[in-house]
Design a protein around this motif. Structure first.
Motif, PDB file in Angstrom:
ATOM      1  N   THR A  92      -0.719   5.059  -5.312  1.00 35.24           N
ATOM      2  CA  THR A  92       0.270   4.583  -6.292  1.00 35.24           C
ATOM      3  C   THR A  92       0.434   3.069  -6.310  1.00 35.24           C
ATOM      4  N   GLY A  93      -0.067   2.400  -5.265  1.00 37.32           N
ATOM      5  CA  GLY A  93       0.115   0.958  -5.192  1.00 37.32           C
ATOM      6  C   GLY A  93       1.499   0.543  -4.744  1.00 37.32           C
ATOM      7  N   GLU A  94       2.273   1.504  -4.245  1.00 38.19           N
ATOM      8  CA  GLU A  94       3.628   1.217  -3.762  1.00 38.19           C
ATOM      9  C   GLU A  94       3.612   0.977  -2.258  1.00 38.19           C
ATOM     10  N   SER A  95       4.686   0.386  -1.767  1.00 39.54           N
ATOM     11  CA  SER A  95       4.781   0.119  -0.338  1.00 39.54           C
ATOM     12  C   SER A  95       5.123   1.399   0.429  1.00 39.54           C
ATOM     13  N   ILE A  96       4.778   1.404   1.696  1.00 37.92           N
ATOM     14  CA  ILE A  96       5.110   2.558   2.543  1.00 37.92           C
ATOM     15  C   ILE A  96       6.623   2.740   2.619  1.00 37.92           C
ATOM     16  N   ASP A  97       7.350   1.635   2.672  1.00 40.37           N
ATOM     17  CA  ASP A  97       8.820   1.721   2.716  1.00 40.37           C
ATOM     18  C   ASP A  97       9.364   2.436   1.482  1.00 40.37           C
ATOM     19  N   PHE A  98       8.762   2.132   0.311  1.00 32.60           N
ATOM     20  CA  PHE A  98       9.206   2.783  -0.923  1.00 32.60           C
ATOM     21  C   PHE A  98       8.926   4.289  -0.865  1.00 32.60           C
ATOM     22  N   ILE A  99       7.757   4.663  -0.368  1.00 29.02           N
ATOM     23  CA  ILE A  99       7.417   6.088  -0.253  1.00 29.02           C
ATOM     24  C   ILE A  99       8.389   6.808   0.678  1.00 29.02           C
ATOM     25  N   ILE A 100       8.678   6.181   1.801  1.00 30.85           N
ATOM     26  CA  ILE A 100       9.623   6.776   2.785  1.00 30.85           C
ATOM     27  C   ILE A 100      11.006   6.915   2.161  1.00 30.85           C
ATOM     28  N   GLU A 101      11.411   5.890   1.393  1.00 28.20           N
ATOM     29  CA  GLU A 101      12.730   5.938   0.746  1.00 28.20           C
ATOM     30  C   GLU A 101      12.837   7.140  -0.202  1.00 28.20           C
ATOM     31  N   ILE A 102      11.783   7.359  -1.005  1.00 27.08           N
ATOM     32  CA  ILE A 102      11.786   8.499  -1.919  1.00 27.08           C
ATOM     33  C   ILE A 102      11.765   9.812  -1.143  1.00 27.08           C
TER      34      ILE A 102
ATOM     35  N   ASP B 258      -0.733  12.304   2.938  1.00 26.00           N
ATOM     36  CA  ASP B 258       0.258  11.690   3.817  1.00 26.00           C
ATOM     37  C   ASP B 258       0.832  10.441   3.154  1.00 26.00           C
ATOM     38  N   ILE B 259       1.821   9.830   3.796  1.00 23.56           N
ATOM     39  CA  ILE B 259       2.520   8.687   3.213  1.00 23.56           C
ATOM     40  C   ILE B 259       1.580   7.527   2.948  1.00 23.56           C
ATOM     41  N   GLN B 260       0.667   7.247   3.883  1.00 20.48           N
ATOM     42  CA  GLN B 260      -0.277   6.142   3.718  1.00 20.48           C
ATOM     43  C   GLN B 260      -1.162   6.354   2.507  1.00 20.48           C
ATOM     44  N   THR B 261      -1.640   7.574   2.312  1.00 21.59           N
ATOM     45  CA  THR B 261      -2.522   7.881   1.180  1.00 21.59           C
ATOM     46  C   THR B 261      -1.778   7.733  -0.140  1.00 21.59           C
TER      47      THR B 261
ATOM     48  N   ALA C 179       7.483  11.240  -5.880  1.00 21.38           N
ATOM     49  CA  ALA C 179       8.133  12.499  -5.506  1.00 21.38           C
ATOM     50  C   ALA C 179       7.214  13.687  -5.781  1.00 21.38           C
ATOM     51  N   ASN C 180       6.528  13.669  -6.932  1.00 23.97           N
ATOM     52  CA  ASN C 180       5.611  14.762  -7.268  1.00 23.97           C
ATOM     53  C   ASN C 180       4.470  14.861  -6.252  1.00 23.97           C
ATOM     54  N   LEU C 181       3.942  13.710  -5.834  1.00 20.85           N
ATOM     55  CA  LEU C 181       2.858  13.717  -4.853  1.00 20.85           C
ATOM     56  C   LEU C 181       3.354  14.213  -3.490  1.00 20.85           C
ATOM     57  N   LEU C 182       4.567  13.850  -3.115  1.00 22.73           N
ATOM     58  CA  LEU C 182       5.115  14.295  -1.838  1.00 22.73           C
ATOM     59  C   LEU C 182       5.334  15.801  -1.817  1.00 22.73           C
ATOM     60  N   VAL C 183       5.781  16.333  -2.950  1.00 22.01           N
ATOM     61  CA  VAL C 183       6.120  17.757  -3.012  1.00 22.01           C
ATOM     62  C   VAL C 183       4.894  18.627  -3.287  1.00 22.01           C
TER      63      VAL C 183
END
Length: 213
Positions: free
Chosen positions: A198-208, A190-193, A181-185
């Protein structure tokens, strides 16, 4: 199995053997080796195995080895889909009766009774309450005094451990979500970066991202 072998051997610098205990219903599933081949190099790792489903109940019942009680418990649990719950409970109680009649140290009996209880999956039902009452009656004999209390103590300690582990996992997930969330704000990534960082999935990033105000 191979991964466990080489990591343990690498860490402790000791000779290591392996035993795979199969507790599934498929009698034909019985792998006993790991093989790896790549560009001319190969590894074959063979390990010991023990298939619970193929063990003879009569032999286990006559055994003086406490581990036989563990195997009988698993075999009884494997019948859960084949037999009614009433018959299943009676089978577990029979195991406990035979266990109490054996000349075993009390601390081993306590641990084995606690193990058997963990395999009784009846939820909070009248049948489970009956099972608990029967255990109480079986352990009222002066020779077995204190066994039920110790079993209940083990149940409580394990429940607390499961709660603590669950809490830590939730905390870890919340921490990951907060970082994303901190990185998004606060960044232009972008989501891919962010997923890569973070080593998380794109789906997880989109969910947040969808949960952000």
């Amino acid at each position: 199995m191979f991964t466990y072998f080489y990591r343990i051997r690498d860490r402790y610098k000791r000779d290591v053997t392996s035993l795979a205990i199969f507790t599934d219903q498929d009698e034909k599933y019985h792998p006993d080796k790991y093989e790896y081949h790549c560009c001319g190099a190969s590894v074959t790792y063979s390990f010991n195995t023990y298939k619970v489903k193929t063990q003879r109940v009569d032999v286990l019942e006559q055994s003086d080895n406490p581990f036989a009680v563990v195997i009988l418990t698993i075999l009884t649990a494997l019948k859960q889909n084949e037999e009614g719950h009433d018959h299943l409970v009676e089978s577990f109680l029979g195991l406990i009766r035979r266990l109490l009649n054996r000349q075993l140290p009390k601390h081993k009996i306590v641990r084995l009774v606690a193990f058997i209880k963990r395999y009784v999956h009846l939820g909070n039902s009248p049948l489970f309450n009956k099972f608990e009452e029967e255990i109480k009656l079986l352990t009222e004999n002066p020779a077995y005094m204190g066994i039920l209390e110790q079993v209940l103590q083990i149940d409580t300690e394990e429940a607390e451990k499961r709660g603590a582990i669950s809490g830590r996992l939730i905390g870890i997930e919340e921490g990951k979500a907060q970082i994303v969330a901190n990185l998004l704000v606060n960044s232009d990534f972008d989501i891919q970066t962010i997923a890569s960082l973070t080593g998380e999935s794109i789906d997880f990033i989109i969910e947040i991202k969808n949960k952000l105000p």
